[in-house]
Scaffold this active site. Structure first.
Site, PDB file in Angstrom:
ATOM      1  N   LYS A  21     -12.644  29.025 -20.191  1.00 26.11           N
ATOM      2  CA  LYS A  21     -11.696  28.003 -20.688  1.00 26.11           C
ATOM      3  C   LYS A  21     -12.005  26.637 -20.085  1.00 26.11           C
ATOM      4  O   LYS A  21     -12.093  25.636 -20.794  1.00 26.11           O
ATOM      5  CB  LYS A  21     -10.266  28.416 -20.323  1.00 26.11           C
ATOM      6  CG  LYS A  21      -9.244  27.297 -20.467  1.00 26.11           C
ATOM      7  CD  LYS A  21      -7.828  27.752 -20.196  1.00 26.11           C
ATOM      8  CE  LYS A  21      -7.367  27.665 -18.760  1.00 26.11           C
ATOM      9  NZ  LYS A  21      -7.096  26.297 -18.260  1.00 26.11           N
ATOM     10  N   ASN A  22     -12.187  26.626 -18.754  1.00 27.30           N
ATOM     11  CA  ASN A  22     -12.310  25.324 -18.091  1.00 27.30           C
ATOM     12  C   ASN A  22     -13.692  24.684 -18.239  1.00 27.30           C
ATOM     13  O   ASN A  22     -13.915  23.566 -17.777  1.00 27.30           O
ATOM     14  CB  ASN A  22     -11.875  25.438 -16.624  1.00 27.30           C
ATOM     15  CG  ASN A  22     -10.366  25.665 -16.529  1.00 27.30           C
ATOM     16  OD1 ASN A  22      -9.640  25.441 -17.506  1.00 27.30           O
ATOM     17  ND2 ASN A  22      -9.900  26.121 -15.377  1.00 27.30           N
ATOM     18  N   ARG A  91      -3.628  20.220 -19.539  1.00 30.52           N
ATOM     19  CA  ARG A  91      -4.326  19.344 -18.606  1.00 30.52           C
ATOM     20  C   ARG A  91      -5.696  18.908 -19.148  1.00 30.52           C
ATOM     21  O   ARG A  91      -6.123  17.779 -18.983  1.00 30.52           O
ATOM     22  CB  ARG A  91      -4.514  20.144 -17.305  1.00 30.52           C
ATOM     23  CG  ARG A  91      -5.017  19.376 -16.128  1.00 30.52           C
ATOM     24  CD  ARG A  91      -3.910  18.637 -15.472  1.00 30.52           C
ATOM     25  NE  ARG A  91      -4.334  18.021 -14.230  1.00 30.52           N
ATOM     26  CZ  ARG A  91      -3.691  17.007 -13.694  1.00 30.52           C
ATOM     27  NH1 ARG A  91      -2.632  16.498 -14.273  1.00 30.52           N
ATOM     28  NH2 ARG A  91      -4.106  16.486 -12.564  1.00 30.52           N
ATOM     29  N   CYS A 115      -0.090  22.877 -16.628  1.00 26.52           N
ATOM     30  CA  CYS A 115       0.798  23.782 -15.893  1.00 26.52           C
ATOM     31  C   CYS A 115       1.502  23.021 -14.782  1.00 26.52           C
ATOM     32  O   CYS A 115       0.925  22.123 -14.171  1.00 26.52           O
ATOM     33  CB  CYS A 115      -0.011  24.916 -15.263  1.00 26.52           C
ATOM     34  SG  CYS A 115      -0.523  26.154 -16.442  1.00 26.52           S
ATOM     35  N   ARG A 120       0.707  16.680  -9.845  1.00 25.27           N
ATOM     36  CA  ARG A 120      -0.683  16.704 -10.332  1.00 25.27           C
ATOM     37  C   ARG A 120      -1.040  15.321 -10.869  1.00 25.27           C
ATOM     38  O   ARG A 120      -1.171  15.118 -12.084  1.00 25.27           O
ATOM     39  CB  ARG A 120      -0.861  17.778 -11.413  1.00 25.27           C
ATOM     40  CG  ARG A 120      -0.747  19.190 -10.876  1.00 25.27           C
ATOM     41  CD  ARG A 120      -0.990  20.207 -11.958  1.00 25.27           C
ATOM     42  NE  ARG A 120      -2.409  20.424 -12.206  1.00 25.27           N
ATOM     43  CZ  ARG A 120      -2.876  21.195 -13.186  1.00 25.27           C
ATOM     44  NH1 ARG A 120      -2.040  21.787 -14.003  1.00 25.27           N
ATOM     45  NH2 ARG A 120      -4.171  21.344 -13.356  1.00 25.27           N
ATOM     46  N   PRO A 121      -1.174  14.347  -9.959  1.00 24.40           N
ATOM     47  CA  PRO A 121      -1.481  12.989 -10.424  1.00 24.40           C
ATOM     48  C   PRO A 121      -2.898  12.904 -10.984  1.00 24.40           C
ATOM     49  O   PRO A 121      -3.706  13.818 -10.783  1.00 24.40           O
ATOM     50  CB  PRO A 121      -1.354  12.152  -9.151  1.00 24.40           C
ATOM     51  CG  PRO A 121      -1.601  13.098  -8.030  1.00 24.40           C
ATOM     52  CD  PRO A 121      -1.152  14.461  -8.501  1.00 24.40           C
ATOM     53  N   ILE A 122      -3.197  11.789 -11.684  1.00 29.33           N
ATOM     54  CA  ILE A 122      -4.582  11.596 -12.158  1.00 29.33           C
ATOM     55  C   ILE A 122      -5.135  10.293 -11.570  1.00 29.33           C
ATOM     56  O   ILE A 122      -5.953   9.624 -12.194  1.00 29.33           O
ATOM     57  CB  ILE A 122      -4.692  11.632 -13.704  1.00 29.33           C
ATOM     58  CG1 ILE A 122      -3.713  10.655 -14.364  1.00 29.33           C
ATOM     59  CG2 ILE A 122      -4.481  13.034 -14.233  1.00 29.33           C
ATOM     60  CD1 ILE A 122      -4.022  10.441 -15.849  1.00 29.33           C
ATOM     61  N   ASP A 301      -6.831  29.677  -8.947  1.00 29.27           N
ATOM     62  CA  ASP A 301      -6.367  30.275 -10.206  1.00 29.27           C
ATOM     63  C   ASP A 301      -6.318  31.800 -10.160  1.00 29.27           C
ATOM     64  O   ASP A 301      -5.960  32.441 -11.154  1.00 29.27           O
ATOM     65  CB  ASP A 301      -7.255  29.810 -11.380  1.00 29.27           C
ATOM     66  CG  ASP A 301      -7.095  28.324 -11.629  1.00 29.27           C
ATOM     67  OD1 ASP A 301      -6.056  27.767 -11.240  1.00 29.27           O
ATOM     68  OD2 ASP A 301      -8.016  27.708 -12.203  1.00 29.27           O
ATOM     69  N   ARG A 393      -2.621  30.857 -23.490  1.00 34.92           N
ATOM     70  CA  ARG A 393      -3.351  29.592 -23.296  1.00 34.92           C
ATOM     71  C   ARG A 393      -4.733  29.867 -22.711  1.00 34.92           C
ATOM     72  O   ARG A 393      -5.661  29.093 -22.897  1.00 34.92           O
ATOM     73  CB  ARG A 393      -2.583  28.688 -22.320  1.00 34.92           C
ATOM     74  CG  ARG A 393      -1.303  28.136 -22.891  1.00 34.92           C
ATOM     75  CD  ARG A 393      -0.714  27.135 -21.956  1.00 34.92           C
ATOM     76  NE  ARG A 393      -1.754  26.206 -21.521  1.00 34.92           N
ATOM     77  CZ  ARG A 393      -1.669  25.428 -20.475  1.00 34.92           C
ATOM     78  NH1 ARG A 393      -0.594  25.450 -19.732  1.00 34.92           N
ATOM     79  NH2 ARG A 393      -2.647  24.612 -20.160  1.00 34.92           N
TER      80      ARG A 393
HETATM   81  N1  EPU Z   1      -5.551  15.617  -7.555  1.00 43.40           N
HETATM   82  C1  EPU Z   1      -5.024  14.379  -7.218  1.00 43.40           C
HETATM   83  N2  EPU Z   1      -5.371  13.311  -7.983  1.00 43.40           N
HETATM   84  C2  EPU Z   1      -6.208  13.415  -9.052  1.00 43.40           C
HETATM   85  C3  EPU Z   1      -6.752  14.666  -9.389  1.00 43.40           C
HETATM   86  C4  EPU Z   1      -6.405  15.758  -8.606  1.00 43.40           C
HETATM   87  O1  EPU Z   1      -4.261  14.247  -6.264  1.00 43.40           O
HETATM   88  O2  EPU Z   1      -6.486  12.394  -9.703  1.00 43.40           O
HETATM   89  C5  EPU Z   1      -5.173  16.797  -6.761  1.00 43.40           C
HETATM   90  C6  EPU Z   1      -4.340  17.762  -7.615  1.00 43.40           C
HETATM   91  O3  EPU Z   1      -2.976  17.411  -7.613  1.00 43.40           O
HETATM   92  C7  EPU Z   1      -4.597  19.100  -6.975  1.00 43.40           C
HETATM   93  C8  EPU Z   1      -6.055  18.960  -6.497  1.00 43.40           C
HETATM   94  O4  EPU Z   1      -6.326  17.542  -6.438  1.00 43.40           O
HETATM   95  O5  EPU Z   1      -3.763  19.254  -5.868  1.00 43.40           O
HETATM   96  C9  EPU Z   1      -7.054  19.683  -7.374  1.00 43.40           C
HETATM   97  O6  EPU Z   1      -7.153  19.074  -8.623  1.00 43.40           O
HETATM   98  P1  EPU Z   1      -8.449  19.115  -9.530  1.00 43.40           P
HETATM   99  O7  EPU Z   1      -8.592  17.758 -10.117  1.00 43.40           O
HETATM  100  O8  EPU Z   1      -9.614  19.715  -8.830  1.00 43.40           O
HETATM  101  O9  EPU Z   1      -7.981  20.144 -10.654  1.00 43.40           O
HETATM  102  P2  EPU Z   1      -7.841  19.873 -12.185  1.00 43.40           P
HETATM  103  O10 EPU Z   1      -9.068  19.245 -12.729  1.00 43.40           O
HETATM  104  O11 EPU Z   1      -6.544  19.234 -12.489  1.00 43.40           O
HETATM  105  C10 EPU Z   1      -8.926  22.165 -12.809  1.00 43.40           C
HETATM  106  C11 EPU Z   1      -8.532  23.340 -13.665  1.00 43.40           C
HETATM  107  C12 EPU Z   1      -7.402  24.096 -12.994  1.00 43.40           C
HETATM  108  C13 EPU Z   1      -7.830  24.537 -11.604  1.00 43.40           C
HETATM  109  C14 EPU Z   1      -8.341  23.321 -10.786  1.00 43.40           C
HETATM  110  C15 EPU Z   1      -8.884  23.708  -9.430  1.00 43.40           C
HETATM  111  C16 EPU Z   1      -8.986  22.556 -15.904  1.00 43.40           C
HETATM  112  C17 EPU Z   1      -8.475  22.121 -17.218  1.00 43.40           C
HETATM  113  N3  EPU Z   1      -8.094  22.859 -14.959  1.00 43.40           N
HETATM  114  O12 EPU Z   1      -7.762  21.356 -12.724  1.00 43.40           O
HETATM  115  O13 EPU Z   1      -7.188  25.244 -13.802  1.00 43.40           O
HETATM  116  O14 EPU Z   1      -6.742  25.105 -10.937  1.00 43.40           O
HETATM  117  O15 EPU Z   1      -9.358  22.627 -11.526  1.00 43.40           O
HETATM  118  O16 EPU Z   1      -9.954  24.584  -9.565  1.00 43.40           O
HETATM  119  O17 EPU Z   1     -10.186  22.662 -15.703  1.00 43.40           O
HETATM  120  C18 EPU Z   1      -5.967  26.984 -14.811  1.00 43.40           C
HETATM  121  O18 EPU Z   1      -6.990  27.226 -15.496  1.00 43.40           O
HETATM  122  O19 EPU Z   1      -4.977  27.754 -14.764  1.00 43.40           O
HETATM  123  C19 EPU Z   1      -5.932  25.762 -13.991  1.00 43.40           C
HETATM  124  C20 EPU Z   1      -4.806  25.278 -13.479  1.00 43.40           C
END
Ligand code: EPU
Length: 413
Positions: A21-22, A91, A115, A120-122, A301, A393
Site C-alpha cells: 500500500k505505502n 494520508r 489515521c 501528524r503535522p506536515i 504499523d 483501506r
Molecule cells: N512528522 C512530523 N512532521 C512531518 C512529518 C512527520 O512531525 O512533516 C512526524 C509524524 O507525526 C510521526 C513521525 O514524524 O510522528 C513519522 O512520520 P512519517 O512522515 O515517517 O510517516 P508518514 O509518511 O506520515 C508513513 C506511512 C504510515 C507509517 C509511517 C511510518 C504512508 C501513506 N503512511 O506515514 O503508514 O506508519 O510512514 O512508517 O506511507 C499505515 O499504513 O497504517 C500507516 C500509518
C-alpha cells in the site's frame, strides 16, 4: 460497517501477500511526473488506492486496473486544483503535493488526513517546499502551494517517510542537484526511488540516509512491479504465531527482518525460501521486548498486532513506541476481552497469558482494526468489530484470505 469474526477451524494454508500500500500510493501520484503511460504491476486493490485513482481521474488521467495491473495515462490538461474531499480520508493523498509541484509548479488541495495516531503535522513537507522556493498558503479548508522551484539541499529533522518521498517527487525534474540528508530508508522509499529511476530519474544513494538527485527534463514511460506489502505479511505471520502456523507467498523476507527476528526469539520456527515464508508454532512462546522505530527497527504499523500475540504468551512482554503518540487505540477493546495490558507513557506492558473472550470491539484506525481481527480469532464465539471498513483501506481480499485459514468473517452492512 461491522464484522462478526471468530476462529472456526484454523489450519495452516498458503496466503498470497498483495502489493505494498505505502509504495502504491506515492507511485500512483508519481506517475503524474511522467508525460506518457505508466504501468504498475502488483497493485493492491484496496480502498486507499481506489480513492487515489478516483482523484487521478478527476484531475485528467485515464486509469484502468486488470488483474492487479494498473495503467495510468494522461488524457487531458492536468488540473492543479484538487477538489475531492476524500483527500481528507487518507494520508497518502499528500503525495499529490510533491507530484504536482514537480510537474506544473502549483497545486491546491484540501488538507490531507489519514489515521488518527496523535499529532501528524506536515511541517517537514511544507518546510522542504519552502526551501525549494515555493510559497505555501494555508486556509481553513485548503493548502495552496506554488513557485518557481529550484534544486537545493534538505536536512530533515526526522527521517520522515512522507517528507522524503515528497521531496523526491518535487525535485526529480528540477534543473540541478538536490540532496536529502537524514532521508527515510523504509523499503517503500527505496521502491519509489527504483520506480522513478525506471522512468529515467537520476537518484544515487538509494536505500541510504543520503539521497542525491540530478534533475532530468523528462520522465519516460515505464512498467514497474511494486514490492510485497511487509505490513500485511507481518500481520499474517502474527496470526500464524497465534495459531499453529502459516505459509506466505509473494513476500520479501529481506524487508521483514525485525518481525522475523522477534517471532524467532519467541520460539516460532521460520523458514524463508525464494518468495515464500513458512512459520510453525510447535511449543509455547516466550515473551518479547520490542522497540518500535524507523527502518530497520520494528515497524510501528505492526505494533498493535504484535501486542495481541503478547496476550497469549506466558510472562510480560513490552512494546516501546517511538513514532506516534496514539498508536494503541485498540487497548480498551483488548481489555474488554480480558487482556491484561497497560500503557505507561510510550511503553506498553502486556501480561499473559490471558483467555480472550468474544466481545464488542471498536476500531479507530487501520492497524487497530487488524489487531482486533487477530484478537477475535483467539475466540470460538463471534466478536463484533465496529468500523471494520478501516481494515479494507489496507488489506486486500481479507475476507477470503481469513476464510481460507478457517476463520469466520461475516460482514454486516
Ligand atoms: N512528522 C512530523 N512532521 C512531518 C512529518 C512527520 O512531525 O512533516 C512526524 C509524524 O507525526 C510521526 C513521525 O514524524 O510522528 C513519522 O512520520 P512519517 O512522515 O515517517 O510517516 P508518514 O509518511 O506520515 C508513513 C506511512 C504510515 C507509517 C509511517 C511510518 C504512508 C501513506 N503512511 O506515514 O503508514 O506508519 O510512514 O512508517 O506511507 C499505515 O499504513 O497504517 C500507516 C500509518
Amino acid at each position: 460497517m461491522k464484522a462478526k469474526v471468530r476462529e472456526k477451524s484454523y489450519h495452516d494454508c498458503v496466503i498470497p501477500i498483495s502489493g505494498s500500500k505505502n509504495s502504491a500510493l506515492p507511485m500512483i501520484c508519481a506517475s503524474i511526473l511522467c508525460d506518457e503511460e505508466v504501468v504498475l504491476n502488483n497493485i493492491p486493490e484496496i480502498e486507499d488506492t481506489k480513492v487515489l485513482l478516483e482523484i487521478m481521474n478527476s484531475i485528467g488521467y485515464h486509469v484502468k486496473i486488470i488483474n492487479h495491473t494498473l495503467t495510468i495515462q494522461p488524457i487531458k490538461k492536468i488540473k492543479w486544483k484538487i477538489k475531492n474531499e476524500k483527500v481528507k480520508n487518507l494520508r497518502g493523498s499528500y503525495y499529490f503535493m510533491g507530484a504536482l509541484l514537480g510537474k506544473i509548479g502549483k497545486l491546491k488541495i484540501p488538507h490531507p488526513g489519514g489515521c488518527s495516531l496523535g499529532e501528524r503535522p506536515i511541517n517537514y513537507h511544507l518546510d522542504a517546499f519552502r526551501n525549494m522556493n515555493a510559497t505555501v498558503k494555508e486556509t481553513k479548508k485548503y493548502l495552496k502551494i506554488e513557485g518557481n522551484l529550484f534544486a537545493t539541499t534538505h536536512e530533515l529533522d526526522f527521517p520522515s517517510v512522507g517528507a522524503t518521498i515528497n521531496i523526491l517527487l518535487a525535485s526529480v525534474r528540477l534543473n540541478g542537484t538536490t540532496i536529502i540528508s537524514n532521508a527515510a530508508t523504509e523499503p517503500e522509499v527505496t521502491d519509489v526511488c527504483h520506480f522513478l529511476t525506471s522512468m529515467g530519474a537520476k537518484i544515487s544513494g538509494i536505500g541510504t540516509k543520503c539521497l542525491h538527485i540530478e534533475g532530468v527534463k523528462k520522465l519516460k514511460k515505464t512498467e514497474y512491479t511494486i514490492i510485497p506489502d511487509r505490513i500485511e505479511a507481518g500481520t499474517f505471520l502474527i496470526l500464524g504465531a497465534l495459531h499453529e502456523g502459516i505459509t506466505l507467498t509473494n513476500v520479501d523476507a529481506n524487508h521483514l527482518k525485525s518481525i522475523l527476528d522477534v517471532l524467532r526469539q519467541c520460539g516460532c520456527e521460520i523458514t524463508c525460501m525464494n518468495r515464500m515464508i513458512s512459520l510453525k508454532k510447535t511449543k509455547p512462546l516466550s515473551p518479547f521486548q520490542i522497540r518500535i522505530g524507523t527502518y530497520p527497527d520494528f515497524p510501528t504499523d505492526l505494533g498493535p498486532q504484535i501486542s495481541v500475540l503478547g496476550t497469549q504468551i506466558k510472562g510480560t512482554s513490552y512494546i516501546e513506541e517511538t513514532i506516534y503518540t496514539k498508536r494503541f487505540s485498540h487497548i480498551s477493546s483488548l481489555k474488554a476481552m480480558g487482556g491484561d495490558l497497560y500503557l505507561n507513557q510510550n511503553m506498553l506492558h502486556i501480561h499473559g497469558s490471558t483467555t480472550l473472550h468474544a466481545s464488542e470491539l471498536y476500531s479507530y484506525d487501520l492497524r487497530c482494526s487488524a489487531a482486533l481481527v487477530l484478537a477475535a480469532t483467539c475466540c470460538h464465539d463471534f466478536s463484533t468489530i465496529h468500523h471494520i471498513e478501516m481494515l479494507f483501506r489496507g488489506y486486500e481480499n481479507i475476507q477470503k484470505k481469513l476464510s481460507d485459514l478457517g476463520i469466520d468473517f461475516e460482514l454486516i452492512r
